[in-house]
Design an enzyme around this catalytic site. Structure first.
Site, PDB file in Angstrom:
ATOM      1  N   GLU A  83     -25.146  19.280  29.846  1.00  0.00           N
ATOM      2  CA  GLU A  83     -24.690  20.006  28.661  1.00  0.00           C
ATOM      3  C   GLU A  83     -25.823  20.639  27.870  1.00  0.00           C
ATOM      4  OE1 GLU A  83     -24.121  16.845  29.291  1.00  0.00           O
ATOM      5  OE2 GLU A  83     -22.238  16.108  28.467  1.00  0.00           O
TER       6      GLU A  83
ATOM      7  N   ASP B 223     -22.157  14.105  30.371  1.00  0.00           N
ATOM      8  CA  ASP B 223     -21.986  12.761  29.816  1.00  0.00           C
ATOM      9  C   ASP B 223     -20.794  12.041  30.457  1.00  0.00           C
ATOM     10  OD1 ASP B 223     -24.029  13.228  28.080  1.00  0.00           O
ATOM     11  OD2 ASP B 223     -22.749  13.676  26.352  1.00  0.00           O
TER      12      ASP B 223
ATOM     13  N   ASP C 202     -18.256  10.565  29.491  1.00  0.00           N
ATOM     14  CA  ASP C 202     -17.171  10.263  28.548  1.00  0.00           C
ATOM     15  C   ASP C 202     -16.083  11.330  28.680  1.00  0.00           C
ATOM     16  OD1 ASP C 202     -18.148  12.494  27.248  1.00  0.00           O
ATOM     17  OD2 ASP C 202     -18.935  11.406  25.525  1.00  0.00           O
TER      18      ASP C 202
ATOM     19  N   GLU D 128     -15.047  13.943  26.880  1.00  0.00           N
ATOM     20  CA  GLU D 128     -15.397  15.346  26.732  1.00  0.00           C
ATOM     21  C   GLU D 128     -16.341  15.784  27.851  1.00  0.00           C
ATOM     22  OE1 GLU D 128     -13.954  17.414  24.543  1.00  0.00           O
ATOM     23  OE2 GLU D 128     -12.808  15.750  23.688  1.00  0.00           O
TER      24      GLU D 128
ATOM     25  N   TYR E  14     -30.814  11.017  22.004  1.00  0.00           N
ATOM     26  CA  TYR E  14     -29.794  11.949  21.547  1.00  0.00           C
ATOM     27  C   TYR E  14     -29.209  11.545  20.187  1.00  0.00           C
ATOM     28  CZ  TYR E  14     -26.207  15.449  21.980  1.00  0.00           C
ATOM     29  OH  TYR E  14     -25.423  16.538  21.774  1.00  0.00           O
TER      30      TYR E  14
ATOM     31  N   ARG F  11     -26.408  12.638  18.635  1.00  0.00           N
ATOM     32  CA  ARG F  11     -24.960  12.587  18.410  1.00  0.00           C
ATOM     33  C   ARG F  11     -24.388  11.472  19.262  1.00  0.00           C
ATOM     34  NH1 ARG F  11     -25.304  18.545  17.340  1.00  0.00           N
ATOM     35  NH2 ARG F  11     -25.631  18.969  19.536  1.00  0.00           N
TER      36      ARG F  11
ATOM     37  N   HIS G 158     -23.946   7.519  25.315  1.00  0.00           N
ATOM     38  CA  HIS G 158     -25.376   7.536  25.036  1.00  0.00           C
ATOM     39  C   HIS G 158     -25.837   6.184  24.517  1.00  0.00           C
ATOM     40  CE1 HIS G 158     -24.068  11.761  24.577  1.00  0.00           C
ATOM     41  NE2 HIS G 158     -25.148  11.970  25.296  1.00  0.00           N
TER      42      HIS G 158
END
Length: 660
Positions: A7, A80, A82, A84, A309, A311, A356
Site C-alpha cells: 500500500e 496488510d 486485515d 481493508e 507505522y 496508523r 501492524h
DNA sequence: CAGTGAGCGAGCTTCCGCTTGACTT
C-alpha cells in the site's frame, strides 16, 4: 523479474532493501477501486450488485503497476493482513487480470505482520491466495456505509437543508457531542463538604486527615472522571449541607486517638506502547496538538524510518522489538530498571485488526540528534521512544500508608504515599509527588491544630475534546486509526459543531440534524450499531454468512423506515439565537444568529421578507494594524481561526496570529 | 481565508477507509 505490491511507498522502500534486485516493489497508495462518488453504485434489488470504478487519482500509479506487471514473471500482493488490506489486494488483483491481462496463475498473495527481513523472506516462500471471505467482509462494510450515508444524507437535504451529510460514524460522533451538551444543560450544581483535620505544627510533621466515617456512615463516591490512559479521579463526600457539617463539627474534639497504622507497597505498571488514538490523545493533552497535526508529524517520522507505522490499533510488539527495547533500557538505566520479564500487550478492542505493531521507534538505541529533526518531530519522537522503552522497564514501587484516627464516633483517615523505586517513571519523566506522613504509632494520642470543612461543588461532565471524543469512539469500535482525525474535520466542516477553548459544542444546525436522526433512525445512529455490524462481519470473514445476507437484514427495515420518514416527517426548523438588536433594514424583525454553510452569520428574523445579513464577529480585543478599527476573530470555511478587520471588505487586513 | 438563509427547480450535494502529495500559514 518479480513484482511485489504494497500500500505505502515507505513500506515499499523498506521491503525492496530486503528483497534485492530480483524484485521490483511498488505501492498502490491505498485503495484503487471503489464505489462511484456520483451515484449509489449498489443495486439493492439485484442482491446488492456493486458497481466499482477505478480511482482516477490513481491512474498514474496503476499505469506504473501495469507496466511492471507485463514484464514480471511473478507478482506478489503484499498488502496488510486485515479486512481493508485484503480488499486492496483483491482489487489490485482484479485490475492486473482484467486491465493488464496478467494471467491469474502469476499472481500470489503474501502477508507479514512485521516488516523485518526474516518475516518478509519467509512470506515470500509461502504464497497464498486472496481470502475472499475477508474481502466479502470488507464489501459488506463498504456497502453498508454507502447505503447509510447515501440514503440518510439526501433525506437531510429534503428535511433539513441541502448539502448536509450523515453516516454511521460521523452521526454518532455528532450525537455524543449533542448529548453531552444536553447533560451539561440539565446538570444542577450541588454543594458538598469535606471535613479535614490538620496535625503537626511548623513545617515539620504536618499532615491532613479527612473525615470519612461517622456514626457508622461511610463516605460515598460522588464523582468519577477519567483523566487519561484509564486513570480516574474520584471525589468522596458524606455531607451535602452546611447544617449537617456544623452538627458533625460540633461533636468533634481536638483530641484524636490513632486507631491503626497500615502500610503496604504497591506496584505501578507502565502503560502499553502507543496506538494511533493514544498517540493523538497524549499529544493533545501534553501540547494541545490536533489529531491532524499529530498524524502529520508522525508521518514525517515514519517516512524517515524512525518509527513503525503510525496508523495502527495494535499494542503488540515484535519479539525483536521487545529485545531491542530491553537492551536499551538495560544499557541506559541498568538492570534494576529493566522489567524482570518482557511484557507483551494485547489489544482489547473487538474491532482491532492487528495488522501492524504498536507505534514504536524502529531502533530504540538510535541517536537522532544528527537527523535534523525539527522541534515538533523531535518532541513526538521522544514521546514515542519513552513510552515504548517504559513498557519494558520495571514497575514503580510506591509505599502507601494509611492512618486511621478516631475522634469519638468519627473516623478520620490520613493517606501517605512515598516513592520507593521510580522504575519506568525515570524513563517517561512523569512527576510523582510524595506525601510522606510522620512517624505515627498505634494507640498514640494526637491533638489537631485545626479542624474544619471545605465547601466544594459538583461539576458537570466536561465537553468533549478532540482527544476524549476519539477515545470514546474508539472504545465503541467506531472509526479506524486512519479516520479518527478526519471524523472531527467532517463534522466541523459541516458546521455541526464548533470549538470553544479546545472543546466541542453543537451548533443549532448540529442539534437539528442530530434530533432528526435520533428521532427517526435511533437504531442506526447509536453506539451498538457498529458493534453489531462488526459481529456480523466476523461471521462473513469466517465464511459463516454471506455478505449479501448481512445487508438484506439491514436493508429491509432501513428502507422501510426511509420511505416512511420521507413521507411523513416535517421539515426541521433550525433554531436561531437572538442578539437583542432590532433589524436595521426593516426595523421590524430581530437580528438573529443563524448557522450557514460557512458558519455563523447575522440575519433578520423576518427572512425571507427581509434580506438583511451581516457578519457574525467575535471581538478579539485588538485594533486593526492597518486602519485602527476594531479587530475581529473570524473562521475559514474549514473552521480554522484567523484574525481580520471589522471593516472588511473596506479594509482587507488579515492574519493567522493575533497582533500584539 | 471574506460566503451564508427559502424556494422557483437547471444540476448538484452525500458515506467510510486505505494511501500520499500539492497547496497554504
Amino acid at each position: 523479474m518479480n513484482l511485489l505490491i504494497v500500500e505505502s511507498p515507505t513500506k515499499a522502500k523498506t521491503i525492496s532493501k530486503y528483497l534485492g534486485k530480483d524484485f521490483e516493489v511498488l505501492a498502490s497508495m491505498g485503495h484503487i477501486r471503489d464505489l462511484p462518488k456520483s451515484k449509489l453504485g449498489v443495486d439493492v434489488d439485484k442482491n446488492f450488485k456493486v458497481d466499482y470504478v477505478l480511482d482516477k487519482k490513481k491512474s498514474k500509479v496503476l499505469k506504473q503497476i501495469k507496466d511492471a506487471a507485463m514484464k514480471a514473471d511473478k507478482i506478489v500482493l503484499a498488502m496488510d493482513p486485515d479486512r481493508e488490506g485484503e480488499a486492496i489486494a483483491y482489487h489490485v488483483g482484479w485490475y492486473l487480470e482484467n486491465k493488464a491481462k496478467v494471467k491469474k496463475g502469476k499472481i500470489g498473495r503474501a502477508s507479514f505482520h512485521e516488516i523485518t527481513k526474516g518475516a518478509v523472506l519467509k512470506a515470500m516462500e509461502s504464497k497464498g491466495k486472496t481470502d475472499m471471505d475477508l474481502v466479502d467482509a470488507q464489501q459488506g462494510r463498504r456497502v453498508l456505509d454507502r447505503l447509510v450515508g447515501y440514503k440518510l444524507s439526501p433525506l437531510l437535504w429534503k428535511k433539513v437543508r441541502r448539502g448536509l451529510s450523515a453516516g454511521r460514524v460521523q452521526s454518532v460522533a455528532l450525537r455524543l457531542i449533542c448529548e453531552r451538551e444536553v447533560e451539561i444543560g440539565k446538570f444542577k450544581k450541588s454543594p458538598y463538604f469535606r471535613i479535614w483535620a490538620a496535625f503537626g505544627s511548623g513545617k515539620k510533621d504536618v499532615f491532613l486527615a479527612e473525615l470519612w466515617k461517622v456514626d457508622g456512615e461511610r463516605a460515598k463516591k460522588t464523582g468519577k472522571e477519567e483523566l487519561f490512559d484509564g486513570k480516574y479521579s474520584y471525589s468522596y463526600s458524606l455531607f451535602e449541607t452546611q447544617k449537617k457539617v456544623d452538627k458533625v463539627l460540633e461533636n468533634l474534639e481536638e483530641e484524636f486517638k490513632v486507631e491503626s497504622v497500615t502500610g503496604r507497597e504497591s506496584k505501578r505498571q507502565p502503560v502499553p506502547p502507543f496506538t494511533t488514538s493514544k498517540l493523538q490523545q497524549n499529544a493533545a493533552r501534553k501540547w494541545g496538538w490536533s489529531g491532524k497535526m499529530t498524524m502529520r508529524v508522525a508521518q514525517d517520522l515514519y517516512e524517515r524510518g524512525l518509527i513503525t507505522y503510525h496508523r495502527t490499533d495494535s499494542m503488540s510488539l515484535s519479539q525483536k522489538a521487545i529485545k531491542d527495547l530491553r537492551a536499551v533500557v538495560l544499557k541506559k538505566w541498568g538492570k534494576e530498571y529493566l522489567s524482570p520479564e518482557s511484557r507483551q500487550f494485547k489489544t482489547k478492542a473487538k474491532s482491532a485488526q492487528e495488522a501492524h505493531e504498536a507505534i514504536r521507534p524502529t531502533n530504540a538505541g538510535r541517536d537522532v540528534e544528527s537527523k535534523g529533526l525539527n522541534v515538533r518531530q523531535a518532541k513526538l519522537y521522544d514521546l514515542i521512544c519513552k513510552r515504548a522503552l517504559a513498557c519494558q522497564a520495571a514497575a514503580a514501587v510506591v509505599r502507601k500508608t494509611k492512618v486511621s484516627l478516631l475522634n469519638g464516633k468519627a473516623e478520620f483517615l490520613a493517606e501517605g504515599v512515598q516513592m520507593i523505586f521510580p522504575g519506568f517513571l525515570t524513563i517517561t519523566g512523569e512527576k510523582f509527588e510524595d506525601n510522606i506522613l510522620p512517624e505515627i504509632k498505634e494507640g498514640e494520642g494526637m491533638t489537631s491544630e485545626s479542624l474544619g470543612s471545605v465547601e466544594h461543588e459538583t461539576s458537570a461532565p466536561p465537553r468533549y475534546s478532540e482527544a476524549s471524543l476519539i477515545s470514546s469512539l474508539e472504545k465503541q469500535g467506531i472509526g479506524r486509526p486512519s479516520t479518527y482525525a478526519p471524523i472531527v474535520s467532517t463534522i466541523m466542516g459541516r458546521q455541526y459543531i464548533e470549538k470553544e477553548e479546545g472543546r466541542f459544542l453543537p451548533t443549532s444546525l448540529g442539534e437539528a440534524v442530530n434530533e432528526f436522526l435520533v428521532k427517526y433512525f435511533e437504531d442506526v445512529v447509536n453506539l451498538p450499531f457498529t458493534a453489531q455490524m462488526e459481529d456480523s462481519l466476523d461471521e462473513v470473514a469466517s465464511g459463516k454468512q454471506k455478505w449479501q445476507e448481512l445487508l438484506t437484514d439491514f436493508w429491509k427495515p432501513f428502507s422501510k423506515k426511509l420511505k416512511e420518514v420521507e413521507g411523513k416527517a416535517e421539515r426541521v426548523k433550525i433554531k436561531t439565537e437572538k442578539t437583542g438588536d432590532k433589524c436595521p433594514d426593516c426595523k421590524k424583525g430581530d437580528v438573529v444568529i443563524r448557522v450557514g454553510r460557512f458558519g455563523k452569520f447575522k440575519s433578520c428574523s423576518e427572512f425571507p421578507d427581509c434580506k438583511y445579513t451581516a457578519q457574525f464577529v467575535e471581538e478579539a480585543g485588538f485594533d486593526c494594524p492597518d486602519c485602527g478599527k476594531e479587530g475581529v476573530v473570524r473562521r475559514t470555511r474549514r473552521g480554522k481561526k484567523f484574525f481580520g478587520c471589522s471593516q472588511y471588505p473596506t479594509c482587507k487586513w488579515a492574519a493567522w496570529k493575533r497582533p500584539s
